[in-house]
Design a protein around this motif. Structure first.
Motif: not given
Length: 181
Positions: A148, A150-151, A153, A177-179
């Motif tokens: 995904s 988000r993954d 990084r 940025p993520s929570q």
């Protein structure tokens, strides 16, 4: 990291070609001649000098010492090679002295130092590329799971040499940025 036979031969041939070319061009520029037989013998001398030193990465000092020794051997070889009498008379070449004068010694020295720096930077670049390739191949997963955005990084457990090999100006993700951050 040590080199295999193919890499050792490739590095030794590259060194021999550069060394022979530098010596032959310098000798020709100084008014000498280089016969094909002498050039082949010089290539064998330079290759024999380089091959034992190609087992692992060499620094600038080792490359400089090896190049200096090979250039001295090639200078002696080219200076003592028998000249064809008509060619020697036509060019007025009397380069049969083994000890160079000051101008020739300075020119040889400058050319050797510049070539040694060039070869050692190439050596460093080659080994850096091989190390990065080895890290990439060793850390590459066998099957890529669906990723995904988000993954994408780089994980914290990734070796530092892999992180340093990543491009610096690549934008990894464009999402906010993520929570957790």
């Amino acid at each position: 990291m040590t080199a295999g036979l193919t890499l050792r031969l490739a590095r030794a041939v590259a060194f021999a070609v550069v060394c022979l070319g530098l010596s032959a061009v310098g000798h020709l520029a100084g008014g000498g001649t280089v016969s094909p037989r002498t050039a082949v013998l010089g290539a064998v001398v330079a290759l024999a000098a380089a091959l034992p030193a190609t087992g692992r990465e060499r620094g600038t000092g080792a490359v400089l010492a090896l190049l200096t020794g090979a250039q001295a051997a090639l200078h002696v070889l080219f200076s003592t090679a028998p000249l064809l009498p008509p060619l020697a008379e036509a060019t007025g070449h009397t380069h049969a002295k083994l000890v160079p004068d000051l101008g020739m010694a300075l020119t040889h020295g400058w050319a050797i130092v510049m070539t040694a720096l060039w070869l050692s930077r190439g050596e460093a670049a080659l080994w850096a590329m091989l190390r990065r390739l080895a890290v990439r191949l060793l850390t590459m997963p066998l099957a890529d799971p669906p990723v995904s955005p988000r993954d994408r990084r780089i994980p914290v457990s990734t070796p530092s040499s892999l992180r340093s090999a990543a491009l610096r100006h690549v934008v990894i993700g464009r999402a906010p940025p993520s929570q957790a951050a």
